[in-house]
Each structure stands twice: as C-alpha cells, then as structure tokens.
Design a protein around this motif. Structure first.
Motif, mmCIF file in Angstrom:
data_model
loop_
_atom_site.group_PDB
_atom_site.id
_atom_site.type_symbol
_atom_site.label_atom_id
_atom_site.label_comp_id
_atom_site.label_asym_id
_atom_site.label_seq_id
_atom_site.Cartn_x
_atom_site.Cartn_y
_atom_site.Cartn_z
ATOM 1 N N ARG A 11 0.838 -1.205 0.000
ATOM 2 C CA ARG A 11 0.000 0.000 0.000
ATOM 3 C C ARG A 11 0.872 1.255 0.000
ATOM 4 O O ARG A 11 0.539 2.244 -0.642
ATOM 5 C CB ARG A 11 -0.981 -0.033 1.166
ATOM 6 N N ARG A 12 2.012 1.221 0.685
ATOM 7 C CA ARG A 12 2.927 2.373 0.667
ATOM 8 C C ARG A 12 3.473 2.570 -0.735
ATOM 9 O O ARG A 12 3.581 3.698 -1.219
ATOM 10 C CB ARG A 12 4.062 2.164 1.678
ATOM 11 N N ARG A 13 3.831 1.485 -1.430
ATOM 12 C CA ARG A 13 4.314 1.614 -2.810
ATOM 13 C C ARG A 13 3.246 2.269 -3.694
ATOM 14 O O ARG A 13 3.575 3.098 -4.544
ATOM 15 C CB ARG A 13 4.729 0.249 -3.378
ATOM 16 N N LEU A 14 1.986 1.907 -3.483
ATOM 17 C CA LEU A 14 0.908 2.531 -4.260
ATOM 18 C C LEU A 14 0.796 4.020 -3.954
ATOM 19 O O LEU A 14 0.607 4.826 -4.864
ATOM 20 C CB LEU A 14 -0.420 1.835 -3.984
ATOM 21 N N THR A 15 0.907 4.406 -2.682
ATOM 22 C CA THR A 15 0.839 5.841 -2.377
ATOM 23 C C THR A 15 1.990 6.569 -3.055
ATOM 24 O O THR A 15 1.798 7.670 -3.580
ATOM 25 C CB THR A 15 0.834 6.140 -0.860
ATOM 26 N N ASN A 16 3.172 5.973 -3.065
ATOM 27 C CA ASN A 16 4.307 6.594 -3.757
ATOM 28 C C ASN A 16 4.011 6.757 -5.249
ATOM 29 O O ASN A 16 4.330 7.791 -5.852
ATOM 30 C CB ASN A 16 5.580 5.769 -3.568
ATOM 31 N N LYS A 17 3.392 5.748 -5.843
ATOM 32 C CA LYS A 17 3.042 5.800 -7.269
ATOM 33 C C LYS A 17 2.056 6.933 -7.547
ATOM 34 O O LYS A 17 2.222 7.692 -8.505
ATOM 35 C CB LYS A 17 2.443 4.454 -7.696
ATOM 36 N N PHE A 18 1.029 7.071 -6.714
ATOM 37 C CA PHE A 18 0.021 8.110 -6.923
ATOM 38 C C PHE A 18 0.592 9.504 -6.662
ATOM 39 O O PHE A 18 0.203 10.471 -7.319
ATOM 40 C CB PHE A 18 -1.215 7.854 -6.079
ATOM 41 N N ILE A 19 1.524 9.619 -5.724
ATOM 42 C CA ILE A 19 2.198 10.904 -5.495
ATOM 43 C C ILE A 19 3.046 11.247 -6.719
ATOM 44 O O ILE A 19 3.017 12.372 -7.210
ATOM 45 C CB ILE A 19 3.037 10.866 -4.206
ATOM 46 N N ALA A 20 3.793 10.269 -7.227
ATOM 47 C CA ALA A 20 4.651 10.507 -8.396
ATOM 48 C C ALA A 20 3.849 10.943 -9.613
ATOM 49 O O ALA A 20 4.323 11.761 -10.405
ATOM 50 C CB ALA A 20 5.458 9.250 -8.715
ATOM 51 N N SER A 21 2.627 10.421 -9.739
ATOM 52 C CA SER A 21 1.807 10.775 -10.894
ATOM 53 C C SER A 21 0.847 11.929 -10.605
ATOM 54 O O SER A 21 0.056 12.304 -11.472
ATOM 55 C CB SER A 21 1.038 9.545 -11.396
ATOM 56 N N GLY A 22 0.915 12.484 -9.393
ATOM 57 C CA GLY A 22 0.088 13.643 -9.047
ATOM 58 C C GLY A 22 -1.398 13.340 -8.981
ATOM 59 O O GLY A 22 -2.213 14.200 -9.295
ATOM 60 N N GLU A 23 -1.758 12.140 -8.576
ATOM 61 C CA GLU A 23 -3.161 11.725 -8.530
ATOM 62 C C GLU A 23 -3.693 11.779 -7.101
ATOM 63 O O GLU A 23 -3.827 10.758 -6.423
ATOM 64 C CB GLU A 23 -3.299 10.310 -9.083
ATOM 65 N N ALA A 24 -4.022 12.966 -6.639
ATOM 66 C CA ALA A 24 -4.439 13.168 -5.257
ATOM 67 C C ALA A 24 -5.664 12.338 -4.893
ATOM 68 O O ALA A 24 -5.692 11.698 -3.832
ATOM 69 C CB ALA A 24 -4.702 14.645 -4.991
ATOM 70 N N GLU A 25 -6.669 12.346 -5.731
ATOM 71 C CA GLU A 25 -7.919 11.659 -5.387
ATOM 72 C C GLU A 25 -7.722 10.161 -5.213
ATOM 73 O O GLU A 25 -8.424 9.519 -4.436
ATOM 74 C CB GLU A 25 -8.996 11.952 -6.436
ATOM 75 N N ARG A 26 -6.744 9.590 -5.896
ATOM 76 C CA ARG A 26 -6.483 8.150 -5.761
ATOM 77 C C ARG A 26 -5.871 7.802 -4.416
ATOM 78 O O ARG A 26 -5.815 6.633 -4.034
ATOM 79 C CB ARG A 26 -5.595 7.665 -6.899
ATOM 80 N N LEU A 27 -5.431 8.824 -3.657
ATOM 81 C CA LEU A 27 -4.888 8.599 -2.315
ATOM 82 C C LEU A 27 -5.986 8.460 -1.261
ATOM 83 O O LEU A 27 -5.743 7.949 -0.172
ATOM 84 C CB LEU A 27 -3.944 9.741 -1.927
ATOM 85 N N ARG A 28 -7.191 8.923 -1.571
ATOM 86 C CA ARG A 28 -8.285 8.942 -0.587
ATOM 87 C C ARG A 28 -8.524 7.590 0.104
ATOM 88 O O ARG A 28 -8.672 7.550 1.328
ATOM 89 C CB ARG A 28 -9.567 9.446 -1.219
ATOM 90 N N PRO A 29 -8.563 6.460 -0.610
ATOM 91 C CA PRO A 29 -8.852 5.185 0.068
ATOM 92 C C PRO A 29 -7.778 4.753 1.073
ATOM 93 O O PRO A 29 -7.998 3.808 1.827
ATOM 94 C CB PRO A 29 -8.934 4.173 -1.079
ATOM 95 N N PHE A 30 -6.656 5.438 1.098
ATOM 96 C CA PHE A 30 -5.580 5.071 2.002
ATOM 97 C C PHE A 30 -5.697 5.752 3.366
ATOM 98 O O PHE A 30 -4.928 5.461 4.269
ATOM 99 C CB PHE A 30 -4.221 5.419 1.370
ATOM 100 N N PHE A 31 -6.659 6.674 3.507
ATOM 101 C CA PHE A 31 -6.801 7.448 4.742
ATOM 102 C C PHE A 31 -8.158 7.217 5.391
ATOM 103 O O PHE A 31 -9.182 7.177 4.703
ATOM 104 C CB PHE A 31 -6.652 8.953 4.453
ATOM 105 N N MET A 32 -8.157 7.100 6.718
ATOM 106 C CA MET A 32 -9.409 7.097 7.469
ATOM 107 C C MET A 32 -10.046 8.472 7.305
ATOM 108 O O MET A 32 -9.346 9.463 7.086
ATOM 109 C CB MET A 32 -9.147 6.804 8.950
ATOM 110 N N ASP A 33 -11.354 8.554 7.419
ATOM 111 C CA ASP A 33 -12.048 9.833 7.279
ATOM 112 C C ASP A 33 -11.533 10.886 8.251
ATOM 113 O O ASP A 33 -11.432 12.056 7.915
ATOM 114 C CB ASP A 33 -13.555 9.667 7.474
ATOM 115 N N ASP A 34 -11.180 10.458 9.467
ATOM 116 C CA ASP A 34 -10.715 11.410 10.487
ATOM 117 C C ASP A 34 -9.197 11.381 10.675
ATOM 118 O O ASP A 34 -8.683 11.720 11.737
ATOM 119 C CB ASP A 34 -11.429 11.161 11.813
ATOM 120 N N ALA A 35 -8.476 10.987 9.631
ATOM 121 C CA ALA A 35 -7.010 10.923 9.700
ATOM 122 C C ALA A 35 -6.418 12.300 9.992
ATOM 123 O O ALA A 35 -7.035 13.334 9.730
ATOM 124 C CB ALA A 35 -6.455 10.395 8.382
#
Length: 121
Positions: A11-35
C-alpha cells in the motif's frame, strides 16, 4: 502467505506511485475519514478531505517534484489490527523521517495518522 507487513508495504508503494503521478484523489482510500497528518514543517492537517485537498494543491505547484516514502520498519500490535510504519522520505531538495499509524478497517489497512519531520534540505 502474505503478511500484514507485506500488505502495508504494498500500500505504501501505491501511495508513492500516486504521489509521483500527481493523482491526489487516488490517495483517498488510504486514509481514514478522520485521519491527521503533521507536515515536515510542523503544520497539521485534519481529516481525509483536507489531506487530499493539500495533496492536490501541492501537486499543482509549479515545479512540483515527487517525494518517496521508504519504510524501514513495520510493527504490529498483538491483535494485528494496528501497525506503525517508520521510515525515510526523500524529495528533490529535502528529506526526513516519518511515522505512519495504520489501522485495519473492514479488512483493509488504512492510515489514521502520519507524522513527518524534515531533517535535510
């Protein structure tokens, strides 16, 4: 057999991938609502919506350079429902240490808190 540590690393590798590609919305499922997220300069961001908005704004900055988080250790609680990830993050001109608290919610590992400290740059 896939361990919880393997899943968190994936999951960390995926967050790195989405950060590298500038895809903010794709990061949403990685965070709790109250993170919550404490930035490298000590600022605090509360809630998944605000965290995703901050990522999106960061990605839109002229000259945005992706950064990478590299786990150095992942430790689980006895019930294997919470974990702490400690590692290094690196960007173009800055770097530091981070800690992420993960929680298993309905079978999925999600971030409840992240804390970054800028140490270089």
């Amino acid at each position: 057999m896939t361990t919880p540590e393997d899943v968190i690393q994936a999951r960390r590798r995926l967050t790195n991938k989405f950060i590298a590609s500038g895809e903010a919305e794709r990061l949403r499922p990685f965070f709790m609502d109250d993170a919550s997220l404490i930035t490298g300069d000590g600022g605090m961001i509360l809630g998944a919506d605000a965290i995703i908005d901050a990522f999106a704004a960061h990605f839109r900055q002229l000259g945005f350079v992706p950064y990478v988080r590299t786990p150095q250790s992942i430790e689980l609680d006895q019930a294997e429902t919470r974990a702490v990830e400690i590692g290094r993050w690196t960007g173009a001109a800055t770097s530091g240490t981070y800690m992420a608290a993960w929680r298993k919610v309905t079978g999925q590992w999600v971030i409840e808190n992240e804390f970054f400290v800028t140490l270089g740059g």
